[in-house]
Each structure stands twice: as C-alpha cells, then as structure tokens.
Design an enzyme around this catalytic site. Structure first.
Site, PDB file in Angstrom:
ATOM      1  N   HIS A 183      -2.159  -1.886   2.215  1.00  0.00           N
ATOM      2  CA  HIS A 183      -1.474  -3.184   2.154  1.00  0.00           C
ATOM      3  C   HIS A 183      -2.494  -4.274   2.452  1.00  0.00           C
ATOM      4  O   HIS A 183      -3.374  -4.084   3.288  1.00  0.00           O
ATOM      5  CB  HIS A 183      -0.354  -3.262   3.202  1.00  0.00           C
ATOM      6  CG  HIS A 183       0.156  -4.668   3.368  1.00  0.00           C
ATOM      7  ND1 HIS A 183       1.101  -5.209   2.534  1.00  0.00           N
ATOM      8  CD2 HIS A 183      -0.215  -5.662   4.224  1.00  0.00           C
ATOM      9  CE1 HIS A 183       1.312  -6.474   2.886  1.00  0.00           C
ATOM     10  NE2 HIS A 183       0.524  -6.765   3.907  1.00  0.00           N
ATOM     11  N   GLU A 225       1.437 -12.110   9.069  1.00  0.00           N
ATOM     12  CA  GLU A 225       1.256 -10.678   9.293  1.00  0.00           C
ATOM     13  C   GLU A 225       0.294 -10.402  10.453  1.00  0.00           C
ATOM     14  O   GLU A 225       0.514  -9.478  11.240  1.00  0.00           O
ATOM     15  CB  GLU A 225       0.781 -10.020   7.987  1.00  0.00           C
ATOM     16  CG  GLU A 225       1.887 -10.048   6.934  1.00  0.00           C
ATOM     17  CD  GLU A 225       1.438  -9.670   5.531  1.00  0.00           C
ATOM     18  OE1 GLU A 225       0.239  -9.362   5.328  1.00  0.00           O
ATOM     19  OE2 GLU A 225       2.299  -9.677   4.619  1.00  0.00           O
TER      20      GLU A 225
HETATM   21  P1  IDP Z   1       1.594  -5.527  -2.831  1.00  0.00           P
HETATM   22  O1  IDP Z   1       1.601  -4.431  -1.788  1.00  0.00           O
HETATM   23  O2  IDP Z   1       0.569  -5.278  -3.906  1.00  0.00           O
HETATM   24  O3  IDP Z   1       1.504  -6.919  -2.233  1.00  0.00           O
HETATM   25  P2  IDP Z   1       4.462  -6.032  -3.258  1.00  0.00           P
HETATM   26  O4  IDP Z   1       5.051  -6.476  -4.550  1.00  0.00           O
HETATM   27  O5  IDP Z   1       4.423  -6.993  -2.112  1.00  0.00           O
HETATM   28  O6  IDP Z   1       2.995  -5.457  -3.588  1.00  0.00           O
HETATM   29  O7  IDP Z   1       5.277  -4.725  -2.810  1.00  0.00           O
HETATM   30  C1  IDP Z   1       5.130  -4.184  -1.519  1.00  0.00           C
HETATM   31  C2  IDP Z   1       5.044  -2.691  -1.610  1.00  0.00           C
HETATM   32  O8  IDP Z   1       6.285  -2.168  -2.063  1.00  0.00           O
HETATM   33  C3  IDP Z   1       4.012  -2.165  -2.625  1.00  0.00           C
HETATM   34  O9  IDP Z   1       2.717  -2.074  -2.082  1.00  0.00           O
HETATM   35  C4  IDP Z   1       4.581  -0.805  -2.996  1.00  0.00           C
HETATM   36  O10 IDP Z   1       4.099   0.221  -2.113  1.00  0.00           O
HETATM   37  C5  IDP Z   1       6.065  -0.978  -2.791  1.00  0.00           C
HETATM   38  N1  IDP Z   1       6.743  -1.099  -4.087  1.00  0.00           N
HETATM   39  C6  IDP Z   1       6.651  -2.113  -4.958  1.00  0.00           C
HETATM   40  N2  IDP Z   1       7.399  -1.894  -6.046  1.00  0.00           N
HETATM   41  C7  IDP Z   1       7.991  -0.676  -5.853  1.00  0.00           C
HETATM   42  C8  IDP Z   1       8.888   0.109  -6.620  1.00  0.00           C
HETATM   43  O11 IDP Z   1       9.311  -0.263  -7.726  1.00  0.00           O
HETATM   44  N3  IDP Z   1       9.249   1.317  -6.065  1.00  0.00           N
HETATM   45  C9  IDP Z   1       8.800   1.743  -4.847  1.00  0.00           C
HETATM   46  N4  IDP Z   1       7.958   1.026  -4.107  1.00  0.00           N
HETATM   47  C10 IDP Z   1       7.552  -0.161  -4.598  1.00  0.00           C
END
Ligand code: IDP
Length: 148
Positions: A115, A126
């Site tokens: 993350h 954060e």
């Molecule tokens: P990021 O981590 O690249 O900032 P975000 O859109 O903030 O991405 O999403 C947070 C976390 O949620 C992602 O790192 C991923 O692990 C999880 N995530 C995002 N989309 C999905 C999904 O469609 N299914 C399951 N987990 C997801």
C-alpha cells in the site's frame, strides 16, 4: 521534505518481501524515518480504508489487511509520494509494469503486496493513523549529498 506512508501488506510479509521492498526504496535514494511490524485492528483497518466503505470488496479488504502482520513505514524524499506510487505499479498487478513491485511480485488485485499513499492529504492522514510523532525520527544522512 515530503513524506509518504507505505505498508507491506500481509501477503508481502508472508512471502518474505519486506527486505526486497525496503531495499528498493533505499536504493532509489529515499530515507526511512519510521517502521514497525504490526497487527492491524479491525477499527484501524476500517478507518484506513474508509473511502472504500461502500465498495463490494470492503469486507474482504478489511479481513485481508487484518489477516496477519503488516510492515508499516514512513519514507521521506523529494516527490516521494508520486514516485513511490510509480515504483509500486498499477493497483491490479495484471496491469502493473514489470520492474514495479506489483508487476514483479503480485498476481491478483486482492493480494497486491504493498500500500502507498496516493496524495499529500492521504499521506498526512495515514501517517497520523499509523504512527505517533515520537516514532518518526528526523536524522541526516551524508549520502543525501549524493542524491540531491
Ligand atoms: P491502491 O492500493 O492502488 O491505492 P485503491 O483503489 O485505493 O488502490 O484500493 C485499495 C485496495 O483495495 C487495493 O490495493 C486492492 O488491494 C484492493 N482492491 C481494489 N479493487 C479491488 C477489487 O475489485 N477486489 C478486491 N480488492 C480490491
């Protein structure tokens, strides 16, 4: 100097990627100013991922991030927020370029290893959620003269 919050997720810890990931940011020229292995509580997970509360995968996300220890870090450096995001690669490892952390080590979006804060506002929020002020150490490194 700009700061960002990075975290090796439970899959990255289990897969013994802490050293590899720390090494990439060190070699890049960024400076580690705080780090700890920790077990995230449900409350902290829900707060951290609050923006995804309405998403269908929210429950799965909270269960996963609390499923084992994470390695939480604060890194410092010029443009570290955006550069760390580039080094992490796209959210879905299938779209992440080779050479990025998710491109090299991840397979599925649910287990994408790392993350990283996506903006100055989320970095501030954060860092505050995960670290107390006294856990962040400001120190000078001579090698910074060869980075900047
Ligand atoms: P990021 O981590 O690249 O900032 P975000 O859109 O903030 O991405 O999403 C947070 C976390 O949620 C992602 O790192 C991923 O692990 C999880 N995530 C995002 N989309 C999905 C999904 O469609 N299914 C399951 N987990 C997801």
């Amino acid at each position: 100097m700009e700061k960002t919050f990075l975290m090796v997720k439970p899959d990255g810890v289990q897969r013994e990627l802490i050293g590899e990931i720390v090494s990439r940011f060190e070699k890049k020229g960024f400076q580690l100013i705080g780090a700890k292995l920790m077990q995230i509580s449900n409350e902290l997970a829900e707060e951290h991922y609050g923006e995804h509360k309405e998403r269908p995968f929210f429950g799965e996300l909270v269960d996963f991030i609390t499923s084992g220890p994470v390695f939480a870090m604060v890194w410092q450096g010029e443009n570290v927020i955006a550069t760390a995001r580039q080094m992490m690669g796209a959210t879905n490892p299938k779209d992440a370029a080779p050479g990025t952390i998710r491109g090299d080590f991840g397979v599925t979006v649910g287990k994408n290893v790392i993350h990283g804060s996506d903006s100055p506002e989320s970095a501030k929020r954060e860092i505050g959620l995960f670290f107390k002020k006294e856990e962040l150490i400001e120190y000078s490194k001579l090698i910074n003269n060869w980075v900047y």
